[in-house]
Design a protein around this motif. Structure first.
Motif, short mmCIF file in Angstrom:
data_model
loop_
_atom_site.label_atom_id
_atom_site.label_comp_id
_atom_site.label_asym_id
_atom_site.label_seq_id
_atom_site.Cartn_x
_atom_site.Cartn_y
_atom_site.Cartn_z
N ILE A 1 8.70 50.72 28.46
CA ILE A 1 9.66 50.28 27.45
C ILE A 1 10.67 49.31 28.06
CG2 ILE A 1 11.49 51.04 25.89
CD1 ILE A 1 8.56 51.73 25.00
N LEU A 2 11.14 49.60 29.26
CA LEU A 2 12.13 48.75 29.91
C LEU A 2 11.61 47.33 30.13
CD1 LEU A 2 14.96 48.64 31.12
CD2 LEU A 2 13.98 49.38 33.29
N ALA A 3 10.33 47.18 30.39
CA ALA A 3 9.75 45.85 30.59
C ALA A 3 9.78 45.03 29.31
CB ALA A 3 8.32 45.98 31.11
N GLN A 4 9.76 45.68 28.17
CA GLN A 4 9.79 45.09 26.84
C GLN A 4 8.53 44.32 26.45
OE1 GLN A 4 14.02 43.56 27.06
NE2 GLN A 4 14.02 44.49 25.04
N ILE A 5 7.63 44.07 27.38
CA ILE A 5 6.30 43.56 27.08
C ILE A 5 5.32 44.52 27.76
CG2 ILE A 5 4.61 41.72 27.38
CD1 ILE A 5 6.86 39.71 27.37
N ILE A 6 4.42 45.08 26.94
CA ILE A 6 3.47 46.05 27.45
C ILE A 6 2.07 45.58 27.08
CG2 ILE A 6 2.74 48.47 27.42
CD1 ILE A 6 5.56 49.05 26.12
N THR A 7 1.17 45.55 28.05
CA THR A 7 -0.23 45.25 27.76
C THR A 7 -1.02 46.55 27.87
OG1 THR A 7 -0.77 44.72 30.06
CG2 THR A 7 -0.04 42.90 28.66
N VAL A 8 -1.99 46.70 26.99
CA VAL A 8 -2.87 47.85 27.03
C VAL A 8 -4.29 47.33 26.87
CG1 VAL A 8 -3.49 50.07 25.98
CG2 VAL A 8 -1.12 49.31 25.93
N ALA A 9 -5.19 47.76 27.76
CA ALA A 9 -6.60 47.38 27.70
C ALA A 9 -7.42 48.63 27.43
CB ALA A 9 -7.03 46.70 29.00
N PRO A 10 -7.47 49.08 26.17
CA PRO A 10 -8.16 50.33 25.88
C PRO A 10 -9.68 50.20 25.98
CG PRO A 10 -7.50 49.28 23.84
CD PRO A 10 -6.93 48.44 24.96
N GLY B 1 11.07 39.91 33.06
CA GLY B 1 10.28 40.38 34.19
C GLY B 1 8.81 40.45 33.84
N ALA B 2 8.02 40.88 34.77
CA ALA B 2 6.58 41.00 34.56
C ALA B 2 6.29 42.04 33.48
CB ALA B 2 5.90 41.41 35.85
N PRO B 3 5.25 41.83 32.69
CA PRO B 3 4.86 42.83 31.69
C PRO B 3 4.48 44.15 32.37
CG PRO B 3 3.70 40.77 31.30
CD PRO B 3 4.39 40.65 32.64
N SER B 4 4.59 45.22 31.63
CA SER B 4 4.18 46.53 32.10
C SER B 4 2.78 46.80 31.58
CB SER B 4 5.16 47.57 31.57
OG SER B 4 4.78 48.86 31.98
N ILE B 5 2.03 47.57 32.32
CA ILE B 5 0.67 47.90 31.90
C ILE B 5 0.66 49.34 31.39
CG2 ILE B 5 -1.73 48.20 32.64
CD1 ILE B 5 -1.16 46.00 34.75
N GLY B 6 0.32 49.50 30.12
CA GLY B 6 0.21 50.83 29.54
C GLY B 6 -1.11 51.47 29.96
N ALA B 7 -1.07 52.75 30.21
CA ALA B 7 -2.27 53.47 30.67
C ALA B 7 -3.37 53.44 29.61
CB ALA B 7 -1.91 54.91 30.99
N ASP B 8 -4.60 53.34 30.06
CA ASP B 8 -5.76 53.42 29.17
C ASP B 8 -6.04 54.89 28.90
OD1 ASP B 8 -8.06 53.07 27.71
OD2 ASP B 8 -9.32 52.59 29.45
N HIS C 1 7.33 44.41 22.71
CA HIS C 1 6.11 43.71 22.34
C HIS C 1 4.94 44.41 23.02
CE1 HIS C 1 8.91 40.58 21.07
NE2 HIS C 1 9.51 40.79 22.22
N ILE C 2 3.93 44.76 22.24
CA ILE C 2 2.76 45.45 22.77
C ILE C 2 1.54 44.59 22.48
CG2 ILE C 2 1.37 47.56 22.73
CD1 ILE C 2 3.94 49.02 21.75
N ILE C 3 0.77 44.32 23.52
CA ILE C 3 -0.40 43.45 23.42
C ILE C 3 -1.65 44.26 23.73
CG2 ILE C 3 -1.50 41.33 24.25
CD1 ILE C 3 1.35 40.53 25.31
N ASN C 4 -2.60 44.23 22.81
CA ASN C 4 -3.88 44.90 23.01
C ASN C 4 -4.83 43.89 23.63
OD1 ASN C 4 -6.44 45.99 22.82
ND2 ASN C 4 -6.12 46.89 20.80
N THR C 5 -5.09 44.03 24.92
CA THR C 5 -5.96 43.10 25.64
C THR C 5 -7.39 43.61 25.75
OG1 THR C 5 -5.34 44.04 27.77
CG2 THR C 5 -4.05 42.16 27.00
N GLY C 6 -7.70 44.65 24.98
CA GLY C 6 -9.04 45.24 25.04
C GLY C 6 -10.10 44.30 24.47
#
Length: 165
Positions: free
Chosen positions: A78-87, A61-68, A117-122
């Motif tokens: 966690i359920l999405a299993q791919i999380i992006t974070v733009a700190p 499914g679509a990645p989840s966006i972690g809160a800044d 999987h956690i991706i730092n897009t900052g």
């Protein structure tokens, strides 16, 4: 409507009519394809081999966006299993409690595991540091990079989370 039961001989005949094979003595089922639409498919003994010259297809499914913020990742993240974070500044992000990880990832038996999987897009130098979940290895994720974590159920109330990459 009641449950209908089909005897073994009838089931074998049905499978033969569908040009399928069922050998109960060795628990072998042959089919052009096998689809489990309810309840999932569980292999409880022996190895599972995926042989073929093509990729293993997994629904993602679509990645989840972690809160800044420094707020913990949510069960939905966690359920999405791919999380992006733009700190916008360095962030410290905790994993949910072990009970939530076990429930959310459906880790029903000891040693069941799932990857996150956690991706730092900052931009700039704003890092994300993951903690909790019995973390083994570094939780630091540099800007424009990612990390793969494997969450393993140790027992019904405990997980270990390994930094794999």
């Amino acid at each position: 409507m009641g449950t209908k039961r089909v005897g073994l001989a009838r089931m074998q005949a049905l499978l033969e009519n569908l040009k399928r094979t069922l050998t109960l003595g060795t628990a072998t089922i042959s089919a052009a394809s096998l689809t489990a639409t309810t309840g999932g498919l569980v292999v409880t003994a022996g190895e599972t081999y995926l042989r073929g010259s093509h990729a293993v297809i997994k629904h993602q499914g679509a990645p989840s966006i972690g809160a800044d913020s420094d707020a913990a990742f949510t069960d939905a993240n966690i359920l999405a299993q791919i999380i992006t974070v733009a700190p916008t500044t360095a962030r410290a992000k905790a994993l949910p409690a072990a009970a939530n990880l076990i429930s959310t990832l459906k880790l029903t038996a000891d040693n069941d595991s799932a990857d996150i999987h956690i991706i730092n897009t900052g931009t700039g130098s704003d890092t994300v540091t993951v903690s909790g979940g019995g973390l083994v290895g570094s939780g630091l994720i540099a800007v424009s990079s990612s990390a793969t974590f494997r969450v393993r159920r140790v027992d019904g109330t405990t997980v270990a989370t390994y930094r794999l990459a």
